[in-house]
Design a protein around this motif. Structure first.
Motif, PDB file in Angstrom:
ATOM      1  N   MET A   1      -8.655  -7.910   1.703  1.00 60.60           N
ATOM      2  CA  MET A   1      -7.371  -7.597   2.304  1.00 60.60           C
ATOM      3  C   MET A   1      -7.142  -6.090   2.213  1.00 60.60           C
ATOM      4  SD  MET A   1      -3.525  -8.997   1.560  1.00 60.60           S
ATOM      5  CE  MET A   1      -3.522  -8.854  -0.184  1.00 60.60           C
ATOM      6  N   ILE A   2      -6.643  -5.528   3.281  1.00 60.79           N
ATOM      7  CA  ILE A   2      -6.339  -4.105   3.330  1.00 60.79           C
ATOM      8  C   ILE A   2      -4.820  -3.946   3.310  1.00 60.79           C
ATOM      9  CG2 ILE A   2      -6.482  -2.010   4.712  1.00 60.79           C
ATOM     10  CD1 ILE A   2      -9.128  -3.062   5.783  1.00 60.79           C
ATOM     11  N   ARG A   3      -4.365  -3.039   2.455  1.00 56.65           N
ATOM     12  CA  ARG A   3      -2.931  -2.773   2.340  1.00 56.65           C
ATOM     13  C   ARG A   3      -2.689  -1.291   2.608  1.00 56.65           C
ATOM     14  NH1 ARG A   3      -4.951  -5.086  -1.797  1.00 56.65           N
ATOM     15  NH2 ARG A   3      -4.551  -3.458  -3.298  1.00 56.65           N
ATOM     16  N   SER A   4      -1.617  -1.013   3.318  1.00 57.99           N
ATOM     17  CA  SER A   4      -1.246   0.371   3.613  1.00 57.99           C
ATOM     18  C   SER A   4       0.191   0.597   3.204  1.00 57.99           C
ATOM     19  CB  SER A   4      -1.367   0.661   5.107  1.00 57.99           C
ATOM     20  OG  SER A   4      -2.695   0.571   5.534  1.00 57.99           O
ATOM     21  N   ARG A   5       0.462   1.830   2.787  1.00 59.33           N
ATOM     22  CA  ARG A   5       1.855   2.191   2.516  1.00 59.33           C
ATOM     23  C   ARG A   5       2.074   3.640   2.876  1.00 59.33           C
ATOM     24  NH1 ARG A   5       3.375   4.364  -2.949  1.00 59.33           N
ATOM     25  NH2 ARG A   5       1.398   4.834  -3.942  1.00 59.33           N
ATOM     26  N   LEU A   6       3.260   3.904   3.364  1.00 60.19           N
ATOM     27  CA  LEU A   6       3.650   5.246   3.756  1.00 60.19           C
ATOM     28  C   LEU A   6       3.994   6.035   2.505  1.00 60.19           C
ATOM     29  CD1 LEU A   6       4.343   7.177   6.113  1.00 60.19           C
ATOM     30  CD2 LEU A   6       6.652   6.220   6.054  1.00 60.19           C
ATOM     31  N   ILE A   7       3.355   7.183   2.331  1.00 61.63           N
ATOM     32  CA  ILE A   7       3.605   8.046   1.173  1.00 61.63           C
ATOM     33  C   ILE A   7       4.627   9.128   1.520  1.00 61.63           C
ATOM     34  CG2 ILE A   7       2.540   9.679  -0.453  1.00 61.63           C
ATOM     35  CD1 ILE A   7       1.548   6.849  -0.860  1.00 61.63           C
ATOM     36  N   ALA A   8       4.433   9.798   2.639  1.00 59.96           N
ATOM     37  CA  ALA A   8       5.342  10.864   3.080  1.00 59.96           C
ATOM     38  C   ALA A   8       5.660  10.638   4.553  1.00 59.96           C
ATOM     39  CB  ALA A   8       4.711  12.238   2.879  1.00 59.96           C
ATOM     40  N   PRO A   9       6.923  10.310   4.856  1.00 59.81           N
ATOM     41  CA  PRO A   9       7.296  10.035   6.249  1.00 59.81           C
ATOM     42  C   PRO A   9       7.292  11.298   7.097  1.00 59.81           C
ATOM     43  CG  PRO A   9       9.242  10.036   4.855  1.00 59.81           C
ATOM     44  CD  PRO A   9       8.058  10.213   3.940  1.00 59.81           C
ATOM     45  N   PRO A  10       7.388  11.134   8.409  1.00 61.49           N
ATOM     46  CA  PRO A  10       7.425  12.312   9.279  1.00 61.49           C
ATOM     47  C   PRO A  10       8.673  13.151   9.002  1.00 61.49           C
ATOM     48  CG  PRO A  10       7.907  10.322  10.526  1.00 61.49           C
ATOM     49  CD  PRO A  10       7.502   9.888   9.153  1.00 61.49           C
ATOM     50  N   ALA A  11       8.531  14.462   9.122  1.00 59.93           N
ATOM     51  CA  ALA A  11       9.650  15.373   8.880  1.00 59.93           C
ATOM     52  C   ALA A  11      10.542  15.536  10.108  1.00 59.93           C
ATOM     53  CB  ALA A  11       9.120  16.741   8.436  1.00 59.93           C
ATOM     54  N   TRP A  59      -0.354   8.634   4.438  1.00 53.93           N
ATOM     55  CA  TRP A  59      -0.526   7.213   4.161  1.00 53.93           C
ATOM     56  C   TRP A  59      -1.510   7.006   3.025  1.00 53.93           C
ATOM     57  CZ3 TRP A  59       1.782   3.004   6.410  1.00 53.93           C
ATOM     58  CH2 TRP A  59       2.637   3.280   7.474  1.00 53.93           C
ATOM     59  N   GLU A  60      -1.334   5.882   2.330  1.00 55.35           N
ATOM     60  CA  GLU A  60      -2.334   5.409   1.373  1.00 55.35           C
ATOM     61  C   GLU A  60      -2.804   4.049   1.864  1.00 55.35           C
ATOM     62  OE1 GLU A  60      -2.478   5.147  -3.327  1.00 55.35           O
ATOM     63  OE2 GLU A  60      -1.406   3.438  -2.459  1.00 55.35           O
ATOM     64  N   GLN A  61      -4.100   3.850   1.841  1.00 52.14           N
ATOM     65  CA  GLN A  61      -4.683   2.575   2.251  1.00 52.14           C
ATOM     66  C   GLN A  61      -5.604   2.098   1.140  1.00 52.14           C
ATOM     67  OE1 GLN A  61      -6.028   2.321   6.333  1.00 52.14           O
ATOM     68  NE2 GLN A  61      -7.836   1.197   5.655  1.00 52.14           N
ATOM     69  N   ARG A  62      -5.458   0.813   0.770  1.00 54.59           N
ATOM     70  CA  ARG A  62      -6.285   0.220  -0.284  1.00 54.59           C
ATOM     71  C   ARG A  62      -7.010  -0.997   0.260  1.00 54.59           C
ATOM     72  NH1 ARG A  62      -5.350   1.508  -5.508  1.00 54.59           N
ATOM     73  NH2 ARG A  62      -3.725   3.050  -5.856  1.00 54.59           N
ATOM     74  N   GLY A  63      -8.240  -1.170  -0.184  1.00 55.17           N
ATOM     75  CA  GLY A  63      -9.006  -2.353   0.209  1.00 55.17           C
ATOM     76  C   GLY A  63     -10.460  -2.218  -0.178  1.00 55.17           C
ATOM     77  N   ARG A  64     -11.203  -3.271   0.085  1.00 52.91           N
ATOM     78  CA  ARG A  64     -12.644  -3.266  -0.192  1.00 52.91           C
ATOM     79  C   ARG A  64     -13.385  -2.845   1.073  1.00 52.91           C
ATOM     80  NH1 ARG A  64     -13.960  -4.504  -4.993  1.00 52.91           N
ATOM     81  NH2 ARG A  64     -12.734  -5.943  -6.225  1.00 52.91           N
ATOM     82  N   PRO A  65     -14.357  -1.966   0.913  1.00 56.84           N
ATOM     83  CA  PRO A  65     -15.121  -1.535   2.089  1.00 56.84           C
ATOM     84  C   PRO A  65     -15.975  -2.670   2.646  1.00 56.84           C
ATOM     85  CG  PRO A  65     -15.976  -0.534   0.067  1.00 56.84           C
ATOM     86  CD  PRO A  65     -14.776  -1.325  -0.316  1.00 56.84           C
ATOM     87  N   GLN A  66     -16.196  -2.636   3.939  1.00 56.70           N
ATOM     88  CA  GLN A  66     -17.096  -3.569   4.614  1.00 56.70           C
ATOM     89  C   GLN A  66     -18.366  -2.801   4.944  1.00 56.70           C
ATOM     90  OE1 GLN A  66     -16.310  -6.858   5.164  1.00 56.70           O
ATOM     91  NE2 GLN A  66     -14.490  -6.400   3.954  1.00 56.70           N
ATOM     92  N   GLY A  67     -19.456  -3.132   4.265  1.00 53.04           N
ATOM     93  CA  GLY A  67     -20.705  -2.404   4.497  1.00 53.04           C
ATOM     94  C   GLY A  67     -20.600  -0.934   4.140  1.00 53.04           C
ATOM     95  N   GLY A  68     -19.776  -0.632   3.142  1.00 49.46           N
ATOM     96  CA  GLY A  68     -19.600   0.752   2.723  1.00 49.46           C
ATOM     97  C   GLY A  68     -18.634   1.546   3.573  1.00 49.46           C
ATOM     98  N   MET A  69     -17.968   0.887   4.541  1.00 52.11           N
ATOM     99  CA  MET A  69     -17.065   1.580   5.468  1.00 52.11           C
ATOM    100  C   MET A  69     -15.619   1.107   5.272  1.00 52.11           C
ATOM    101  SD  MET A  69     -19.235   3.454   7.070  1.00 52.11           S
ATOM    102  CE  MET A  69     -18.521   4.083   8.546  1.00 52.11           C
TER     103      MET A  69
END
Length: 176
Positions: A1-11, A59-69
């Motif tokens: 599963m890939i999770r994303s979260r906004l770290i710094a919104p647009p100014a 943004w920060e994105q977390r997850g397991r790579p697929q084939g190293g990608m």
């Protein structure tokens, strides 16, 4: 599963208050706060529909790579700030980044660990950097939300104007 979260919104927003008021033919200042909220809502909706970051944001994105990608979820990616395997930051020689359209991170080490990528995405820092069709879609969305403030409209014939959503078609990020 890939999770994303906004770290710094647009100014900034991709359309100005003046542009939104002109589109909606608003000639007074009484609803300026409402129109500002509609601008933010329309921008957020355009970003969700397209998978893009319009104005520069982090943004920060977390997850397991697929084939190293790791395929980054927000386009266009312009800079990778950090890559970590688990809680350990990886040196820049342990990964390679492909930025812009179709952005991805190739792990050269720790290919199976859960990875966190912090990156910057967006067309630029100003409204003028955002493609015109997306800006136009946002303006139409603001006008529609301003005119139709309720969740339901009763006693009205409604026709969908087909070209409006088509403005976003060329900018949708392919999923999976």
């Amino acid at each position: 599963m890939i999770r994303s979260r906004l770290i710094a919104p647009p100014a900034a927003e991709p359309v100005s208050l003046a542009e939104a008021k002109a589109q909606a033919r608003i000639e007074h200042d009484d609803d300026d706060d409402l129109v500002q909220r509609l601008i933010a809502s329309a921008r957020s909706s355009a970003e969700q529909r397209t998978g893009r970051a319009l104005i520069t944001q982090t943004w920060e994105q977390r997850g397991r790579p697929q084939g190293g990608m790791i395929e980054l979820r927000r386009w266009p990616a312009v800079e990778v700030l950090s890559v970590s395997a688990g809680t350990v930051p990886l040196d820049t020689d342990a990964w390679r980044a492909e930025l812009g359209e179709f952005p991805e991170i190739e792990l050269l080490a720790d290919r199976d660990a859960e990875v966190a990528v912090t990156y910057v995405a967006g067309y630029g820092d100003t409204a003028e950097d955002v493609p015109a069709p997306i800006r136009q879609w946002i303006l139409v969305a603001i006008d529609t939300m301003y005119e139709l403030r309720e969740a339901e409209v009763t006693g009205t014939i409604v026709s969908r104007v087909g070209y409006v959503d088509g403005l976003l078609n060329d900018y949708r990020v392919p999923v999976g």
